[in-house]
Design a protein around this motif. Structure first.
Motif, short mmCIF file in Angstrom:
data_model
loop_
_atom_site.label_atom_id
_atom_site.label_comp_id
_atom_site.label_asym_id
_atom_site.label_seq_id
_atom_site.Cartn_x
_atom_site.Cartn_y
_atom_site.Cartn_z
N ASP A 209 0.85 -1.19 0.00
CA ASP A 209 0.00 0.00 0.00
C ASP A 209 0.88 1.24 0.00
OD1 ASP A 209 0.92 0.30 2.59
OD2 ASP A 209 -0.98 -0.21 3.55
N ALA A 216 -0.89 -7.72 -0.12
CA ALA A 216 -1.42 -8.80 -0.97
C ALA A 216 -0.35 -9.25 -1.95
CB ALA A 216 -2.66 -8.31 -1.71
N SER A 232 -4.48 -12.01 -4.79
CA SER A 232 -5.04 -12.24 -3.46
C SER A 232 -6.49 -11.76 -3.43
CB SER A 232 -4.25 -11.46 -2.41
OG SER A 232 -2.97 -11.97 -2.23
N PRO A 233 -7.37 -12.52 -2.77
CA PRO A 233 -8.73 -12.02 -2.57
C PRO A 233 -8.72 -10.95 -1.47
CG PRO A 233 -8.43 -14.09 -1.43
CD PRO A 233 -7.15 -13.83 -2.17
N ASP A 234 -9.84 -10.31 -1.24
CA ASP A 234 -9.92 -9.32 -0.17
C ASP A 234 -9.69 -10.00 1.18
OD1 ASP A 234 -10.50 -7.48 -2.08
OD2 ASP A 234 -12.59 -7.18 -1.52
N THR A 235 -8.95 -9.30 2.04
CA THR A 235 -8.67 -9.81 3.38
C THR A 235 -8.93 -8.70 4.39
OG1 THR A 235 -6.35 -9.10 3.41
CG2 THR A 235 -6.82 -11.26 2.42
N TYR A 238 -6.72 -5.94 3.01
CA TYR A 238 -6.64 -5.67 1.57
C TYR A 238 -8.01 -5.64 0.93
CZ TYR A 238 -5.52 -6.52 -3.39
OH TYR A 238 -5.44 -6.44 -4.76
N ASN A 239 -8.21 -4.58 0.13
CA ASN A 239 -9.38 -4.49 -0.73
C ASN A 239 -8.88 -4.01 -2.08
OD1 ASN A 239 -11.57 -3.06 -2.19
ND2 ASN A 239 -12.80 -3.61 -0.42
N LYS A 240 -8.97 -4.88 -3.09
CA LYS A 240 -8.32 -4.59 -4.38
C LYS A 240 -8.83 -3.32 -5.04
CE LYS A 240 -11.24 -7.96 -6.85
NZ LYS A 240 -11.73 -8.71 -5.68
N ARG A 242 -9.23 -0.53 -3.69
CA ARG A 242 -8.75 0.66 -2.98
C ARG A 242 -7.25 0.89 -3.12
NH1 ARG A 242 -12.08 0.54 2.80
NH2 ARG A 242 -14.13 1.02 1.92
N HIS A 243 -6.60 0.08 -3.95
CA HIS A 243 -5.15 0.18 -4.06
C HIS A 243 -4.70 0.13 -5.52
CE1 HIS A 243 -4.73 -0.41 0.29
NE2 HIS A 243 -5.67 -1.32 0.17
N THR A 284 -8.76 -5.60 -11.64
CA THR A 284 -10.16 -5.21 -11.48
C THR A 284 -10.41 -3.95 -12.28
OG1 THR A 284 -11.86 -4.58 -9.87
CG2 THR A 284 -9.64 -3.82 -9.43
#
Length: 589
Positions: A209, A216, A232-235, A238-240, A242-243, A284
């Protein structure tokens, strides 16, 4: 106490450019790299209020008020910190989480800390695995793509091996299964209940980040496995959406423009070859949150692939970035299908030139329109003229519109008179009123008066030391810390700031120094230091000079102390001899 966590506060702060926010309350004019205006917090006739787009802070040299974008809203609107965060989140269309009680929040935060740690260990593990004999397939790919060791290290490129190698490594590091599963780097089989690595036999890319934390991973297949890339999926960390990949590096480039590319390799290839203002989306479609991460750059260049998928992604990204009112440009390259291939074939010089010559959104739209029509055909030419006029009507600046009319008239062999006539015929109205926000409830503040603890020379020197520490350079920090103890700072404010900086440097890099303090006077003092031009051309030389002066002053002060003790006469013969010997050694220095 119930509060928003640091990640969401960072997102709100990073999604609101301080220039955009402050300019709603203050008329700002560019002044070098910064902007200036009349301070909204006290009456003044000449501007002493400065806003830094690079540092994302404001400071008034008249009344001393300062802070970041959240601090500005809190002061100008006379709201609490929480309310200011909520106002800015609403402006950026960020959905804030429902606040939870501290006990539950602390439990979640502890799990996040564990996952950050797991991610960091995993990145190092993958990087080490890349150098082993079992990673030949990955080594061949790296060699083929001409990635050097610096690139491999910078982007945390590694190799994920077989069934459960990472899982075993994490278990050896004493992580629980719950913590490991939360990272989603390891999965649990529903049939057998066995743990297995999520990434296997893939080239690994570390995703960080903007605070440089590993959040991720992306994995590229090295055989015929499908899909070619998995992310990596969201954890919990991590939210794909937003980065952006490589944003942690691109933000340090110092460039006014930034290019958005499709894949990891496009970004890595350009960075390796000297083009550092590049980021990539993370598998994405472009999101508004990702778009707002680009707000500190004056120009956004779209550099997606030339194939149909790339062009579709360009169209989707343009929709998002248009709503954010950015200056959008579209990269035009010939002889290559993507930026990676282009820079390898033609070099960084040509790539930088192509970025400089990236066409505007209006030019791109007209170009795409032309590709669908045959202008030698009368019907198509009429359609082109009609659609061209619709595009031009959306240009709000009259001068810009004139320039485009002249350009397209010549480029597509359409008379200017015909374009003007069609513009006038179109039954179309444009809403282009500029919304004037009147500032309300501006807080009048009296300038705070710091007690004089030392002379101006000492204070300025200490401020310079704090400024050098804020550069976040580990080597400089070690030099300063080894030479100057906390107690040697004479200003109480600087002492508190230095103490916190020393503490944070021991833990790792400093992100937002203002977040470390709640005392308004200290925050104002920090923004004063950050806004002051110390006229330093060589940091190393500045540190050397300061440390020399500190050492000389310590010697002078110690000499005075010794002479004072000796002249007092209230010391033993043994102590007198000891002090005289010390004085002799100090005189030699």
């Amino acid at each position: 106490m119930i509060k928003y966590n640091s990640e969401i506060i960072d997102e709100v702060r990073n999604s609101n450019n301080i220039i955009d926010i402050v300019s709603q309350y203050v008329i700002l004019k560019r002044s070098g790299r910064n902007y200036s205006g009349l301070c909204p917090f006290h009456r003044e006739k000449s501007p002493s209020f400065y806003v830094s787009p690079d540092k994302q802070i404001f400071h008034c040299f008249g009344c001393g008020e300062g802070g970041d974008v959240i601090g500005f809203i809190r002061k100008i609107e006379n709201t609490s910190f929480k309310e200011a965060v909520e106002m800015l989140a609403e402006r950026a269309n960020i959905v804030l989480p429902v606040l939870v009680d501290t006990e539950k929040d602390e439990k979640i935060q502890k799990l996040k800390d564990k996952v950050y740690n797991i991610n960091e260990i995993a990145s190092e593990f993958y990087q080490k695995r890349l150098l082993t004999p079992n990673a030949k397939i990955a080594q061949e790919y790296v060699k083929k793509r001409k990635m050097d060791m610096y690139t491999l290290k910078t982007f945390g490129i590694g190799f994920a091996g077989n069934f459960d190698e990472l899982y075993q490594e994490l278990k050896n590091k004493q992580f629980s299964d719950e913590e490991i599963l939360a990272s989603k780097l390891v999965l649990k089989s529903e049939k057998t209940g066995k743990m297995y690595d999520a990434f296997r036999n893939r080239l690994m890319f570390t995703i960080r980040d903007i605070r440089d934390r590993v959040i991720a991973f992306g994995g590229r297949a090295l055989d015929d496995s499908k899909p070619k890339y998995i992310n990596s999926p969201d954890t919990v960390v991590y939210n794909k959406g937003r980065h952006l990949f490589a944003m942690n590096i691109a933000k340090k480039s110092g460039e006014k423009s930034i290019m958005l590319v499709e894949g990891y390799m496009d970004a890595i290839s350009l960075h390796q070859r000297g083009v550092h203002n590049v980021v990539a989306s993370l598998g994405t479609a472009m999101t508004e949150q990702q778009g707002r991460l680009l707000s500190n750059f004056e120009k956004i260049i779209i550099g997606y692939d030339s194939d149909s998928a790339g062009q579709g992604a360009t169209a989707r990204s343009l929709e998002i970035l248009q709503t954010l009112k950015y200056d959008i440009r579209i990269l035009q390259i010939n002889g290559a299908k993507d930026p990676d291939e282009y820079i390898v074939k033609y070099g960084s010089g040509q790539m930088k030139k192509a970025m400089e010559n990236a066409i505007s959104l209006i030019e791109f739209k007209v170009k795409k329109l032309k590709e669908t029509l045959n202008l030698d055909n009368v019907s198509d030419k009429i359609k082109f003229l009609n659609e061209l006029s619709k595009i031009l009507l959306k240009v709000e600046n009259d001068l810009e519109k004139e320039v485009y009319i002249a350009k397209f008239s010549e480029q597509y062999n359409v008379s200017k008179e015909a374009i003007y006539a069609q513009l006038n015929k179109l039954q179309y109205s444009i809403n282009q009123g500029s919304k004037i926000l009147e500032k309300t409830n501006a807080i009048k503040r009296n300038p705070s008066k710091e007690k004089i603890e030392n002379n101006e020379k000492d204070t300025n020197r200490e401020n310079l030391i704090i400024s050098l520490l804020l550069n976040n350079n580990k080597e400089n920090f070690i030099k300063i810390k080894n030479a100057i103890s906390i107690n040697e700072f004479k200003s109480e404010k600087n002492k508190k700031i230095a103490e916190k900086l020393y503490e944070q440097f021991e833990k790792g890099n400093i992100n937002n120094i203002l977040d470390l303090f709640e005392d308004e006077e200290i925050i104002n003092h920090i923004t004063y230091i950050m806004s002051t031009d110390f006229d330093i051309t060589d940091n190393e030389k500045a540190i050397e000079d300061i440390l020399n002066k500190f050492e000389k002053e310590k010697i002078l002060n110690r000499k005075s102390e010794i002479l004072k003790k000796i002249s007092s006469g209230n010391i033993s013969k043994e102590e007198l001899e000891k002090l005289e010997n010390e004085l002799k050694s100090l005189i030699v220095k």
